[in-house]
Motif scaffolding. Structure first.
Motif, PDB file in Angstrom:
ATOM      1  N   GLU A   1      27.124  64.999  73.179  1.00  0.00           N
ATOM      2  CA  GLU A   1      26.919  64.559  74.598  1.00  0.00           C
ATOM      3  C   GLU A   1      28.250  64.807  75.559  1.00  0.00           C
ATOM      4  O   GLU A   1      28.114  65.288  76.623  1.00  0.00           O
ATOM      5  CB  GLU A   1      26.781  62.964  74.568  1.00  0.00           C
ATOM      6  CG  GLU A   1      28.035  62.078  74.628  1.00  0.00           C
ATOM      7  CD  GLU A   1      28.854  62.114  73.436  1.00  0.00           C
ATOM      8  OE1 GLU A   1      28.436  62.501  72.481  1.00  0.00           O
ATOM      9  OE2 GLU A   1      30.082  61.703  73.335  1.00  0.00           O
TER      10      GLU A   1
ATOM     11  N   ASP B   1      30.488  55.878  72.573  1.00  0.00           N
ATOM     12  CA  ASP B   1      29.619  56.751  72.186  1.00  0.00           C
ATOM     13  C   ASP B   1      28.821  56.320  71.116  1.00  0.00           C
ATOM     14  O   ASP B   1      29.614  56.268  69.688  1.00  0.00           O
ATOM     15  CB  ASP B   1      30.474  58.098  71.930  1.00  0.00           C
ATOM     16  CG  ASP B   1      29.451  59.224  71.355  1.00  0.00           C
ATOM     17  OD1 ASP B   1      28.310  59.059  71.601  1.00  0.00           O
ATOM     18  OD2 ASP B   1      30.056  60.003  70.597  1.00  0.00           O
TER      19      ASP B   1
ATOM     20  N   LYS C   1      37.177  64.109  79.318  1.00  0.00           N
ATOM     21  CA  LYS C   1      35.833  63.552  78.751  1.00  0.00           C
ATOM     22  C   LYS C   1      35.901  62.333  78.633  1.00  0.00           C
ATOM     23  O   LYS C   1      36.850  61.548  78.261  1.00  0.00           O
ATOM     24  CB  LYS C   1      35.418  64.034  77.215  1.00  0.00           C
ATOM     25  CG  LYS C   1      34.514  63.152  76.784  1.00  0.00           C
ATOM     26  CD  LYS C   1      33.991  63.551  75.169  1.00  0.00           C
ATOM     27  CE  LYS C   1      33.264  62.882  74.619  1.00  0.00           C
ATOM     28  NZ  LYS C   1      32.831  62.995  73.151  1.00  0.00           N
TER      29      LYS C   1
ATOM     30  N   THR D   1      37.771  64.394  73.232  1.00  0.00           N
ATOM     31  CA  THR D   1      37.430  63.830  71.739  1.00  0.00           C
ATOM     32  C   THR D   1      36.212  64.477  71.397  1.00  0.00           C
ATOM     33  O   THR D   1      35.139  63.702  71.460  1.00  0.00           O
ATOM     34  CB  THR D   1      37.537  62.231  71.731  1.00  0.00           C
ATOM     35  OG1 THR D   1      36.720  61.740  72.787  1.00  0.00           O
ATOM     36  CG2 THR D   1      38.750  61.760  71.737  1.00  0.00           C
TER      37      THR D   1
ATOM     38  N   ASP E   1      36.331  57.224  73.018  1.00  0.00           N
ATOM     39  CA  ASP E   1      35.771  58.699  73.242  1.00  0.00           C
ATOM     40  C   ASP E   1      36.129  59.024  74.711  1.00  0.00           C
ATOM     41  O   ASP E   1      35.483  59.956  75.119  1.00  0.00           O
ATOM     42  CB  ASP E   1      34.246  58.490  72.975  1.00  0.00           C
ATOM     43  CG  ASP E   1      33.666  59.982  72.548  1.00  0.00           C
ATOM     44  OD1 ASP E   1      34.468  60.687  72.149  1.00  0.00           O
ATOM     45  OD2 ASP E   1      32.321  59.998  72.707  1.00  0.00           O
TER      46      ASP E   1
END
Ligand code: BES
Ligand code: ZN
Ligand code: MG
Length: 524
Positions: free
Chosen positions: A370, A291, A286, A396, A309
């Motif tokens: 997300e 974020d 990711k 994360t 993130d």
């Protein structure tokens, strides 16, 4: 169309200097009139009154100092507690100072309750304490006792010396330290090099995570990773564009990206170290470079941490560097969807519905969930296009996994007991542990009853089992048999829990991931 990374220009190996053993955090220059120090390990005797026991390299050094080391240590101690250090002066003409570091009991080994190789962890912590104390006392060249495990010693040393201070003025930065292994044999030298690679790669992950989000945009992430991988053999790096993602119908990924002015990048790193007919292991990370939560905005306090993130992405990128540097005999593909989760006029709104690459529709009830949206498309791509042997994603992903496990272990969800056992074994060796979590149908039911779509991006019981419903959501996009999801939100940051990592972004569990890949390579 795919964009070749070669446009990103000249290679550099940031964090390293030309001399093999040199370690530094920034671009300051090498100091040749440096003071020299030595780290020597010492074991605790079962019975404290019996004093201490030097390592074999320590005992050799004691001889070459005509017994002065033992003599001075007897005056100063004589015992040195596990993970602590005592600084001695005037021991030997070659060194300004000697840091004697406590390794704990010589009998330390696998601890069943702790699920960790205590011997290795003790060496990492002791050497870490030693190098920090020597640096503090003005030493700029450190020779390290391999303590019977040069790899662990090198990891402890490189990880402990790291700090992200390149945005600070010179006199606020930590001083450079050159590291060498002392008095080892050829095997020690090889193992020392492996430890340096692993430590330095984890430090690269820490840098990516720690970098402010205005510096580390998706494009910059791709550029830095491309430059790091450029000198390595059997690696190709492709930075897929937004247009490419559109052609691949990655609407879940693109729906998050469109809330920001920064362009998304879908990075694909291919390492071919194995036989060409062998199916690749696919690693997915990711890569949300910031974020904010989007319209479901996060509270202001500590929101700065959300620059980290992209920890999953940092782990995958640096693991690929380590895997290629170590020339592991295996085929691995790294997939890294990169974007920001922000709040412009096009940002996702609660209740919006998007369609992922596999055709499934998703109702986005919380724009802060997300990560699972961008991973959904990456997992579809991995399974549909790459014929993977296995897929492992790192993200994360949830605050909930931090509530469950804190920084004690990475939460691992997997459809394969084989992958679980390999990862657990890797974590025992590296000290960066994993803990298995459930992927029950029970949790799937909480995300697949959506009012408007096939799936909802949050569980219907709110925060209850948040890490498990997130994993259940990802599972809906996986079609290959062997898949594992690692929720690394809880291990993202180190306060003071891991003694050989300073405060800040941790780069965990990069060494476990590489150890796992090495294990998979030997099984093929
Ligand atoms: N990036 C966060 C998760 C996170 C939290 C990472 C703390 C590191 C430290 C993720 O995108 C997120 O916001 N998750 C939500 C999910 C919820 C809305 C279902 C969360 O954990 O609150
Ligand atoms: Zn996030
Ligand atoms: Mg979020």
């Amino acid at each position: 169309m795919a964009t070749s990374m070669s446009k990103f220009g000249r290679l550099y190996w940031g964090g390293f200097c030309a001399a093999k053993h040199t370690f530094h955090n920034n671009k300051a220059t090498f100091c040749s009139s440096a003071k020299k120090g030595l780290i020597v390990g010492v074991y605790e005797k079962e019975n404290q009154e019996e004093g201490f026991e030097l390592t074999s390299v320590g005992a050799q050094f004691d001889q070459s100092s005509q017994g002065k080391l033992a003599q001075l240590l007897n005056i100063a101690g004589p015992t040195v507690k596990k993970g602590k250090t005592k600084l001695l002066y005037g021991v030997h003409e070659d060194y300004n100072s000697v840091a004697v570091v406590g390794l704990g009991k010589a009998t330390a080994g696998y601890d069943e309750d702790e699920e960790v190789d205590t011997k290795k962890e003790n060496i990492r912590a002791a050497v870490a304490a030693g190098v920090k104390q020597l640096r503090e006392s003005g030493v700029r060249d450190v020779d390290v006792d391999p303590c019977s495990d040069a790899e662990a010693a090198a990891e402890g040393a490189t990880l402990a010396l790291y700090s992200y201070d390149e945005l600070k003025e010179q006199n606020k930065r930590k001083k450079l330290v050159n590291l060498s292994v002392h008095g080892g044999n050829g095997r020690d030298e090889e193992s020392w090099q492996r430890g340096l690679t692993l430590g330095n790669c984890q430090n690269f992950a820490r840098t990516l995570m720690e970098m402010p989000a205005n510096y580390l945009t998706p494009t910059k992430f791709a550029e830095m990773t491309g430059q790091k991988l450029q000198p390595l053999q059997n690696v190709t790096v492709t930075a897929h564009t937004k247009h490419w993602a559109t052609q691949n119908k990655m609407e879940a990924f693109l729906s998050v990206a469109k809330g920001s002015d920064q362009l998304p990048v879908f990075l694909e790193i291919k390492y071919s170290g194995g036989e060409s007919e062998n199916e690749p292991l696919v690693l997915v990370g990711k890569g949300v470079t910031f974020d904010s939560g989007g319209i479901s905005i996060k509270p202001a306090s500590n929101m700065d941490l959300m620059r980290g993130d992209m920890g999953g992405a940092a782990n995958v990128a640096s693991a690929m560097v380590a895997i290629a540097t170590l020339k592991l005999p295996i085929n691995v593909i790294g997939l890294i969807p990169l974007c920001e989760n922000l709040i412009n006029g096009q940002a996702n709104k609660p209740g919006d519905v998007v369609r992922a690459m596999n055709g499934k529709t998703i109702q986005i009830d919380n724009t802060d969930a997300e990560g699972r949206l961008i991973l959904a498309d990456a997992l579809c791509y991995a399974c549909a296009k790459l014929q993977p042997r296995a897929v492992v994603d790192l993200a994360t992903l949830t605050g909930a996994v931090d509530v469950a496990l804190g920084s004690g272990a990475t939460g691992m969800f997997t459809t394969s007991t084989n992958l679980w056992q390999n990862m657990q074994k890797a974590g025992i060796r590296t000290g960066d542990r994993v803990w298995r979590m459930p992927l029950y149908e029970h949790y799937t039911k909480q995300i697949n009853e959506s009012q408007l779509a096939d799936l909802n991006n949050i569980g219907k019981h709110g925060r209850s089992a948040g890490a498990c419903t997130a994993a259940a959501f990802l599972k809906e996009f996986v079609t290959c048999k062997d898949w594992a999801h690692m929720d690394i939100a809880g291990v993202m940051e180190n306060k003071d829990e891991i003694p050989y990592l300073g405060k800040g972004m941790s780069g965990r569990p990069m060494r476990t991931l590489v150890e796992f890949v090495a294990g998979m390579a030997s099984k093929q």
